[in-house]
Design a protein around this motif. Structure first.
Motif, PDB file in Angstrom:
ATOM      1  N   UNK A  89       6.064   2.889  -4.487  1.00 53.07           N
ATOM      2  CA  UNK A  89       4.966   3.833  -4.657  1.00 53.07           C
ATOM      3  C   UNK A  89       4.780   4.146  -6.139  1.00 53.07           C
ATOM      4  N   UNK A  90       5.868   4.492  -6.814  1.00 56.06           N
ATOM      5  CA  UNK A  90       5.783   4.792  -8.246  1.00 56.06           C
ATOM      6  C   UNK A  90       5.348   3.568  -9.043  1.00 56.06           C
ATOM      7  N   UNK A  91       5.775   2.385  -8.616  1.00 58.32           N
ATOM      8  CA  UNK A  91       5.364   1.159  -9.291  1.00 58.32           C
ATOM      9  C   UNK A  91       3.853   0.974  -9.263  1.00 58.32           C
ATOM     10  N   UNK A  92       3.237   1.270  -8.115  1.00 55.00           N
ATOM     11  CA  UNK A  92       1.777   1.186  -7.998  1.00 55.00           C
ATOM     12  C   UNK A  92       1.124   2.188  -8.944  1.00 55.00           C
ATOM     13  N   UNK A  93       1.620   3.412  -8.953  1.00 55.94           N
ATOM     14  CA  UNK A  93       1.040   4.465  -9.797  1.00 55.94           C
ATOM     15  C   UNK A  93       1.187   4.113 -11.278  1.00 55.94           C
ATOM     16  N   UNK A 102      -6.097   6.820 -14.623  1.00 55.83           N
ATOM     17  CA  UNK A 102      -5.317   8.039 -14.796  1.00 55.83           C
ATOM     18  C   UNK A 102      -5.803   9.089 -13.799  1.00 55.83           C
ATOM     19  N   UNK A 103      -4.860   9.714 -13.098  1.00 52.07           N
ATOM     20  CA  UNK A 103      -5.139  10.793 -12.142  1.00 52.07           C
ATOM     21  C   UNK A 103      -6.198  10.387 -11.121  1.00 52.07           C
ATOM     22  N   UNK A 104      -6.099   9.169 -10.622  1.00 48.96           N
ATOM     23  CA  UNK A 104      -7.029   8.648  -9.629  1.00 48.96           C
ATOM     24  C   UNK A 104      -6.414   8.813  -8.247  1.00 48.96           C
ATOM     25  N   UNK A 105      -7.051   9.584  -7.360  1.00 45.59           N
ATOM     26  CA  UNK A 105      -6.461   9.808  -6.033  1.00 45.59           C
ATOM     27  C   UNK A 105      -6.328   8.532  -5.202  1.00 45.59           C
ATOM     28  N   UNK A 106      -7.184   7.537  -5.443  1.00 47.29           N
ATOM     29  CA  UNK A 106      -7.093   6.298  -4.680  1.00 47.29           C
ATOM     30  C   UNK A 106      -5.850   5.493  -5.055  1.00 47.29           C
ATOM     31  N   UNK A 107      -5.410   5.641  -6.289  1.00 42.14           N
ATOM     32  CA  UNK A 107      -4.167   4.988  -6.711  1.00 42.14           C
ATOM     33  C   UNK A 107      -3.003   5.562  -5.910  1.00 42.14           C
ATOM     34  N   UNK A 108      -2.975   6.870  -5.772  1.00 39.15           N
ATOM     35  CA  UNK A 108      -1.907   7.517  -5.013  1.00 39.15           C
ATOM     36  C   UNK A 108      -1.990   7.154  -3.534  1.00 39.15           C
TER      37      UNK A 108
END
Length: 150
Positions: A89-93, A102-108
């Protein structure tokens, strides 16, 4: 008869329901900790600890049918699976941040989807194997990952 394959729709739905319950508990405790003035780190740690604990027991009993009782090493395997899933998960972020998102909810959301898939597969094939319903799974796990049962 329940399927031993990781793609078992009913088991996946139960896993999702457990995820919703442990998220609700964890988030509630985070909010309560913040309201009590415990701060971000302590509140977050308490929420995650409670959610992971609830998730472990509900998944063991309900999702994966661990009627065979508690197996040594299951908690350690669950923790390892969590660390691997959360790391992905952190790797994707981090990768998305490096690409300028940066601060993109779709990334999360993408990271959370990957986390859920890895956690489900890890739980189904590494953590909750060898219960009363699946006597051959423990031998298969030991063949794939020697020492995993310790």
């Amino acid at each position: 008869m329940w399927s031993a394959l990781p793609f078992d729709v009913w088991r996946m739905l139960r896993f999702g329901a457990v995820g919703l319950l442990n998220t609700a508990l964890g988030y509630s405790l985070i909010l309560a900790g913040l309201a009590l003035g415990l701060g971000d780190i302590v509140s977050n740690a308490a929420g995650y600890a409670a959610g992971l604990t609830l998730g472990f027991f509900l998944n063991r009993q309900w999702t994966f049918g661990g009627a065979g009782g508690f197996r040594p090493g299951a908690v350690a395997r669950y923790a390892i699976t969590f660390v691997v899933a959360y790391g992905a998960n952190l790797g994707v972020v981090i990768a998305a941040m490096s690409a300028g998102f940066i601060e993109n909810p779709f990334v999360h959301l993408a990271g959370n989807c990957l986390y859920s898939i890895i956690f489900y597969l890890g739980s189904a094939r590494f953590v909750f194997v060898g219960g009363a319903d699946d006597p051959d799974a423990l031998a298969a796990t030991n063949a794939k990952w020697p020492g995993a049962a310790t």
